[in-house]
Scaffold this motif. Structure first.
Motif, PDB file in Angstrom:
ATOM      1  N   ARG A  29      15.603   9.857   2.242  1.00  0.00           N
ATOM      2  CA  ARG A  29      14.358  10.443   1.739  1.00  0.00           C
ATOM      3  C   ARG A  29      13.254  10.415   2.789  1.00  0.00           C
ATOM      4  N   TRP A  30      13.343   9.523   3.744  1.00  0.00           N
ATOM      5  CA  TRP A  30      12.373   9.500   4.826  1.00  0.00           C
ATOM      6  C   TRP A  30      12.464  10.756   5.689  1.00  0.00           C
ATOM      7  N   ARG A  31      13.583  11.479   5.575  1.00  0.00           N
ATOM      8  CA  ARG A  31      13.775  12.698   6.373  1.00  0.00           C
ATOM      9  C   ARG A  31      13.368  13.955   5.618  1.00  0.00           C
ATOM     10  N   LEU A  32      12.789  13.791   4.449  1.00  0.00           N
ATOM     11  CA  LEU A  32      12.329  14.965   3.713  1.00  0.00           C
ATOM     12  C   LEU A  32      11.231  15.675   4.499  1.00  0.00           C
ATOM     13  N   PRO A  33      11.260  17.003   4.544  1.00  0.00           N
ATOM     14  CA  PRO A  33      10.182  17.737   5.225  1.00  0.00           C
ATOM     15  C   PRO A  33       8.886  17.660   4.432  1.00  0.00           C
ATOM     16  N   THR A  34       7.779  17.629   5.132  1.00  0.00           N
ATOM     17  CA  THR A  34       6.455  17.646   4.517  1.00  0.00           C
ATOM     18  C   THR A  34       5.796  18.987   4.834  1.00  0.00           C
ATOM     19  N   PRO A  35       4.645  19.289   4.240  1.00  0.00           N
ATOM     20  CA  PRO A  35       4.003  20.577   4.513  1.00  0.00           C
ATOM     21  C   PRO A  35       3.608  20.803   5.971  1.00  0.00           C
ATOM     22  N   ALA A  36       3.471  19.754   6.770  1.00  0.00           N
ATOM     23  CA  ALA A  36       3.178  19.919   8.192  1.00  0.00           C
ATOM     24  C   ALA A  36       4.462  20.324   8.917  1.00  0.00           C
ATOM     25  N   ALA A  37       4.403  21.435   9.598  1.00  0.00           N
ATOM     26  CA  ALA A  37       5.608  22.005  10.217  1.00  0.00           C
ATOM     27  C   ALA A  37       6.320  20.993  11.110  1.00  0.00           C
ATOM     28  N   SER A  38       7.605  20.826  10.886  1.00  0.00           N
ATOM     29  CA  SER A  38       8.533  19.992  11.657  1.00  0.00           C
ATOM     30  C   SER A  38       8.324  18.496  11.442  1.00  0.00           C
ATOM     31  N   TRP A  39       7.419  18.105  10.559  1.00  0.00           N
ATOM     32  CA  TRP A  39       7.189  16.690  10.314  1.00  0.00           C
ATOM     33  C   TRP A  39       7.821  16.261   8.997  1.00  0.00           C
ATOM     34  N   THR A  40       8.590  15.175   9.070  1.00  0.00           N
ATOM     35  CA  THR A  40       9.173  14.560   7.888  1.00  0.00           C
ATOM     36  C   THR A  40       8.236  13.468   7.370  1.00  0.00           C
ATOM     37  N   ALA A 141      -5.141  11.833   3.993  1.00  0.00           N
ATOM     38  CA  ALA A 141      -4.635  13.177   4.273  1.00  0.00           C
ATOM     39  C   ALA A 141      -3.129  13.174   4.512  1.00  0.00           C
ATOM     40  N   HIS A 142      -2.649  12.240   5.323  1.00  0.00           N
ATOM     41  CA  HIS A 142      -1.208  12.180   5.562  1.00  0.00           C
ATOM     42  C   HIS A 142      -0.475  11.665   4.329  1.00  0.00           C
ATOM     43  N   GLY A 143      -1.153  10.842   3.545  1.00  0.00           N
ATOM     44  CA  GLY A 143      -0.580  10.447   2.261  1.00  0.00           C
ATOM     45  C   GLY A 143      -0.416  11.635   1.332  1.00  0.00           C
ATOM     46  N   GLN A 144      -1.335  12.597   1.417  1.00  0.00           N
ATOM     47  CA  GLN A 144      -1.199  13.810   0.622  1.00  0.00           C
ATOM     48  C   GLN A 144       0.049  14.589   1.037  1.00  0.00           C
ATOM     49  N   ASP A 145       0.316  14.651   2.332  1.00  0.00           N
ATOM     50  CA  ASP A 145       1.531  15.314   2.808  1.00  0.00           C
ATOM     51  C   ASP A 145       2.782  14.635   2.260  1.00  0.00           C
ATOM     52  N   VAL A 146       2.765  13.297   2.271  1.00  0.00           N
ATOM     53  CA  VAL A 146       3.909  12.550   1.744  1.00  0.00           C
ATOM     54  C   VAL A 146       4.060  12.801   0.247  1.00  0.00           C
ATOM     55  N   ALA A 147       2.957  12.757  -0.486  1.00  0.00           N
ATOM     56  CA  ALA A 147       3.007  13.006  -1.925  1.00  0.00           C
ATOM     57  C   ALA A 147       3.537  14.403  -2.221  1.00  0.00           C
ATOM     58  N   ASP A 148       3.093  15.392  -1.438  1.00  0.00           N
ATOM     59  CA  ASP A 148       3.584  16.759  -1.623  1.00  0.00           C
ATOM     60  C   ASP A 148       5.090  16.833  -1.383  1.00  0.00           C
ATOM     61  N   ALA A 149       5.559  16.142  -0.357  1.00  0.00           N
ATOM     62  CA  ALA A 149       6.994  16.155  -0.060  1.00  0.00           C
ATOM     63  C   ALA A 149       7.805  15.546  -1.192  1.00  0.00           C
ATOM     64  N   LEU A 150       7.226  14.554  -1.857  1.00  0.00           N
ATOM     65  CA  LEU A 150       7.914  13.859  -2.950  1.00  0.00           C
ATOM     66  C   LEU A 150       7.610  14.471  -4.316  1.00  0.00           C
ATOM     67  N   SER A 151       6.803  15.538  -4.340  1.00  0.00           N
ATOM     68  CA  SER A 151       6.377  16.184  -5.600  1.00  0.00           C
ATOM     69  C   SER A 151       5.666  15.200  -6.519  1.00  0.00           C
ATOM     70  N   VAL A 152       4.831  14.371  -5.915  1.00  0.00           N
ATOM     71  CA  VAL A 152       4.042  13.381  -6.644  1.00  0.00           C
ATOM     72  C   VAL A 152       2.591  13.838  -6.688  1.00  0.00           C
ATOM     73  N   VAL A 153       1.968  13.748  -7.856  1.00  0.00           N
ATOM     74  CA  VAL A 153       0.547  14.046  -7.998  1.00  0.00           C
ATOM     75  C   VAL A 153      -0.207  12.721  -8.019  1.00  0.00           C
ATOM     76  N   ARG A 154      -1.050  12.520  -7.022  1.00  0.00           N
ATOM     77  CA  ARG A 154      -1.810  11.275  -6.937  1.00  0.00           C
ATOM     78  C   ARG A 154      -3.143  11.423  -7.672  1.00  0.00           C
ATOM     79  N   PRO A 155      -3.457  10.555  -8.614  1.00  0.00           N
ATOM     80  CA  PRO A 155      -4.783  10.617  -9.238  1.00  0.00           C
ATOM     81  C   PRO A 155      -5.857  10.345  -8.191  1.00  0.00           C
ATOM     82  N   PRO A 156      -6.851  11.201  -8.067  1.00  0.00           N
ATOM     83  CA  PRO A 156      -7.910  10.956  -7.074  1.00  0.00           C
ATOM     84  C   PRO A 156      -8.769   9.764  -7.474  1.00  0.00           C
TER      85      PRO A 156
END
Length: 278
Positions: A29-40, A141-156
């Motif tokens: 799961r650490w290799r899942l792609p995130t919204p930033a191009a080429s970044w897992t 911000a990078h946590g948002q990328d991780v959350a997006d990759a995991l399809s997790v909605v973080r309460p603000p």
């Protein structure tokens, strides 16, 4: 003199929240792609660990930090990716341990910094409070990328106030990084916090105004969402232009995220695109 303790405490809380997202992931799961191009996901955590190390060096050994600046100037388009690639190659357990140790050491160093001290950085020198604010912004911000990759909605949370403040303070930087002259007059910014409070900046009678949810403003200034997908309103041509270029982070702006709605030929087809910038 600003007391850095509150923002350092919030930085630690933001880091713990992201830590909970990745701590129990299996290696694949650490290799899942995130919204930033080429970044897992591994690249995202590796980047945070790398930047924490750089910040720690700036705080504790300013002279030793200078070679990092020279490296960045020599390869502005690749030095960030190189740092992320190096860390992402580590086994997840080792990467996680590295990130935890580095952020802990940085927090302690910032708390122990002499009042009024300023530290070198890739942009202007920073105080302990400013350094912690910048690290919180990046962690969120990078946590948002991780959350997006995991399809997790973080309460603000109201920790976003630090990102908002940084986004407002970097208004002129956003113009300068694009070779544009910033407006002379101040803007009025009124944003609704997750708690319902209104965070306001600038003169009440300013003609140029920005209003909307604080979360949306944070997504905008970290370039984690397209402006068209956010509920932000600009009054006045200068405020409108700013929302098109706003960014709270140092370095080139990148292309930003594509507009989700126009990337889909039909409501049930397609998906969000990837970001070229970091």
């Amino acid at each position: 003199m600003a007391d850095p303790t509150p923002v350092i405490d919030d930085l630690r809380a933001e880091s713990r929240e992201l830590d909970l997202l990745v701590a129990e992931l299996i290696p694949e799961r650490w290799r899942l792609p995130t919204p930033a191009a080429s970044w897992t996901i591994a690249h995202q955590i590796a980047h945070l660990a790398w930047t924490d190390r750089a910040a720690l060096l700036a705080v504790t050994e300013p002279d030793a930090f200078q070679p990092l600046v020279e490296k960045a100037l020599a390869a502005p388009g690749s030095f960030v990716d190189e740092g992320a690639e190096e860390g992402a190659a580590l086994p997840p357990a080792g990467l996680l341990a590295t990130w935890r140790a580095g952020r802990t050491a940085l927090g302690e160093a910032l708390l122990q910094a002499p009042p009024g001290a300023r530290f070198p950085w890739y942009g202007p020198p920073m105080s302990a409070a400013s350094m912690a604010t910048a690290r919180l912004m990046e962690t969120w911000a990078h946590g948002q990328d991780v959350a997006d990759a995991l399809s997790v909605v973080r309460p603000p949370t109201d920790r976003l106030r630090h990102v908002v403040r940084l986004g407002v303070r970097t208004r002129d930087f956003a113009y300068g990084v694009r070779g544009l002259a910033p407006p002379h007059e101040e803007f009025r910014v009124e944003l609704r916090a997750p708690s319902g409070e209104v965070w306001a900046y600038g003169p009440e009678d300013a003609e140029q105004r920005v209003t909307g949810p604080a979360l949306d403003f944070c997504l905008l200034v970290t370039r984690r969402a397209h402006r068209a997908d956010l509920a932000l309103t600009a009054e006045g041509p200068d405020a409108d232009r700013w929302l098109g270029i706003a960014q709270a982070f140092a370095g080139p702006p990148g292309t930003g995220r594509p507009r989700e709605r126009t990337e889909r030929p039909a409501p049930e087809a397609g998906g969000p695109g990837e970001e070229d910038g970091r």
